[in-house]
Design an enzyme around this catalytic site. Structure first.
Site, PDB file in Angstrom:
ATOM      1  CD  GLU A 158      -9.725  -2.117  -1.607  1.00  0.00           C
ATOM      2  OE1 GLU A 158      -9.703  -2.795  -0.815  1.00  0.00           O
ATOM      3  OE2 GLU A 158      -8.631  -3.218  -1.993  1.00  0.00           O
ATOM      4  CG  ASP A 178      -2.010  -0.805   1.418  1.00  0.00           C
ATOM      5  OD1 ASP A 178      -2.076  -1.637   0.190  1.00  0.00           O
ATOM      6  OD2 ASP A 178      -1.741  -1.742   2.408  1.00  0.00           O
TER       7      ASP A 178
END
Length: 531
Positions: A178, A16
């Site tokens: 997302e 991420d």
């Protein structure tokens, strides 16, 4: 000067990624889940060499992981810089939810958390030209509409303005839209997201609008990045961040995984990858359309800081502070560890290696398929006490070399945890007293365990990589090699002393080679060439 570079730029469990630039320096953060300190922060001048300068969450007042389950905790941080202040916004999934912290110096102390009262995960911040700050996060089923939601935010207080979030975009139909990030270019608002789940179907998609609140039109060549259905060595690519360097070149960082064996498994974790980006008219396009282990750069990058081909790390614990690469699993119990003149001391706490409570445990990421880890330690066990070296994904999937006592005699045992199964594979008696060297050698199939004491080597056996891989162990993290000590539930005042730790890349294969593969002679290049 660099003309080619190797991916991943951060090997091992660094998922991420998010990047911002201040002048000619880039800053990057990644997820940490149940590990403490939380959210490592790196800096780089050339996008290839990343130096860790600290963590954003270093105090229990910022991050309480005491009751955190495996793969809970901190998800998907975003880093931004605005008017002299760094902002890191993230989600504590087992704590306060969405929050942000700030710092003037990213290598220094960050503020206590400021809660943002909007649900979802993967939050991101965006400042518009008029100075307004916007907070975006994904909701899976808010208002029966899955996707990304936006709301104006007061960056000083975290207060959200307006009555309710504005729906931005739900993606192209993949599950779990997302990881939203918003950018403004040529008077268009570009929204980039991940969808498809962080598995083989992971993808990066994009949409744009004339107003930040929409309506958003999808990119005609979505997904702008996905390796689904391919045979490429990098898979599960997604959760991307776009950014521009000071010379107008655009780049993307994203996560991906390198698999081994068949059926495919990955155990090093979701890693950070880099790709140059070109704007094909009004939409971005990855150079070459896909991520490769070796990438060409569109312009010369500053020379690498270090030119060594193999990564090596040795820690004699001689400094007054732990190296930034060490993590605890959950917050450590105060006083459970200390740095001394002879090494790192871990107390024998009651929780066992397979406990989901606070452990006497400290580890580093395994970053290469082919690696060698060695420790030198002193430990005189009594009763149920044990200490040693482990490699594992979580409390239910690990292999460990344990020094322990049976009837007053000292033994070394290879132990394994495979879900609910506990095994003692091999056990040998060793002399009492004296230092012990424990060693783990890995490739992409096996871990091989051995010990050495008083010049004699004990071969303890081997264990499968597969049994601690994500596809078996589950979760979102990666394998750690760790030092640990435990009294296995008994009262104890004993401790283990670890004199040294060493880890090195011993790979001979291209999928694990970290070297820069192509450079030009810097003497032949004008010194004023900048990134």
């Amino acid at each position: 000067m660099i003309t080619k570079y190797k991916n991943p730029i951060l090997p091992g469990f660094y998922p991420d990624p998010s990047v911002c630039r201040v002048g000619d320096t880039f800053y990057m953060v990644t997820s940490t889940f149940e590990y403490f300190p939380g959210v490592p922060i790196f800096k780089s001048k050339n996008l290839i060499d990343w130096e860790q300068v600290g963590h954003c969450l270093t105090r229990q007042s910022q991050l309480d992981l005491i009751n955190c389950k495996a793969s809970g905790g901190i998800y998907a941080p975003t880093i931004r810089y605005h008017e002299g202040l760094f902002y890191m916004v993230t989600t504590d999934t087992t704590g306060i939810g969405n929050f942000y912290v700030t710092a003037e110096d990213p290598a220094g102390d960050w503020s206590d958390p400021i809660k943002v009262p909007q649900g979802g995960i993967d939050p991101s911040l965006f400042w518009d030209d008029d100075g307004k700050c916007y907070f975006a996060s994904n909701y899976l089923h808010w208002n029966n509409r899955q996707g990304v939601y936006l709301r104006e935010m007061n960056p000083k207080t975290g207060e959200l303005l307006g009555d309710e979030p504005t729906f931005m975009w739900g993606g192209t139909g993949g599950k779990y839209p997302e990881a939203p990030h918003t950018y403004k270019k040529n008077n268009w608002y570009y929204l980039i997201i991940a969808e498809g789940g962080t598995e083989f179907t992971h993808a990066v998609t994009m949409a744009r609008a004339k107003e930040i609140t929409g309506p958003y039109e999808p990119c005609p060549h979505n997904p702008i990045l996905s390796h689904r259905g391919s045979s490429l060595p990098i898979q599960s690519t997604g959760h991307a961040e776009l950014f521009e360097d000071q010379n107008g070149q655009w780049w993307m960082v994203c996560l991906g995984v390198r698999h081994s064996q068949y059926p495919f498994i990955h155990h090093l974790g979701r890693e950070t990858y880099l790709a140059p980006v070109n704007w094909d008219g009004e939409w971005p396009q990855i150079q070459g359309d896909f991520l490769q282990l070796c990438m060409d750069v569109p312009q010369l990058l500053p020379a690498p800081v270090a030119k060594q081909n193999k990564f090596e790390y040795t820690d004699n614990f001689a400094d007054h502070e732990l190296d930034l690469g060490w993590n605890f699993r959950r917050n450590p119990i105060p006083g459970s560890w200390s740095l001394e003149s002879q090494g790192l001391r871990l107390k024998c706490l009651k929780p066992a290696l397979d406990s989901n409570h606070q452990l006497s445990w400290i580890g580093r990421r395994q970053q290469h398929f082919d690696s060698q880890t060695e420790i030198n330690m002193s430990f005189d066990p009594k009763n149920l006490e044990e200490a040693g070296l482990s490699v594992g994904m979580n409390e239910n999937h690990w292999h460990a070399i344990a020094i322990h006592a049976i009837d007053g005699k000292r033994f070394i045992t290879l132990k394994r945890a495979l879900g609910s199964i506990r095994l003692e594979v091999n056990s040998v008696q060793i002399p009492a007293g004296g230092e012990v060297k424990l060693k783990i050698i890995s490739n992409d199939i096996w871990y091989i365990f051995s010990a050495e004491i008083q010049g004699k080597t004990y071969e303890l056996g081997q264990a499968e990589v597969r049994h601690i891989a994500t596809e078996v162990a589950g979760g979102f993290t990666g394998v750690y090699t760790a030092l640990y000590a435990s009294s296995n539930g008994a009262k104890s005042a004993n401790s283990a002393l670890f004199h040294s730790f060493s880890y090195k890349d011993i790979s001979t294969r291209a999928h694990d080679d970290r070297s820069i593969v192509s450079m030009v002679n810097p003497d032949l290049v004008a010194t004023n060439i900048a990134l």
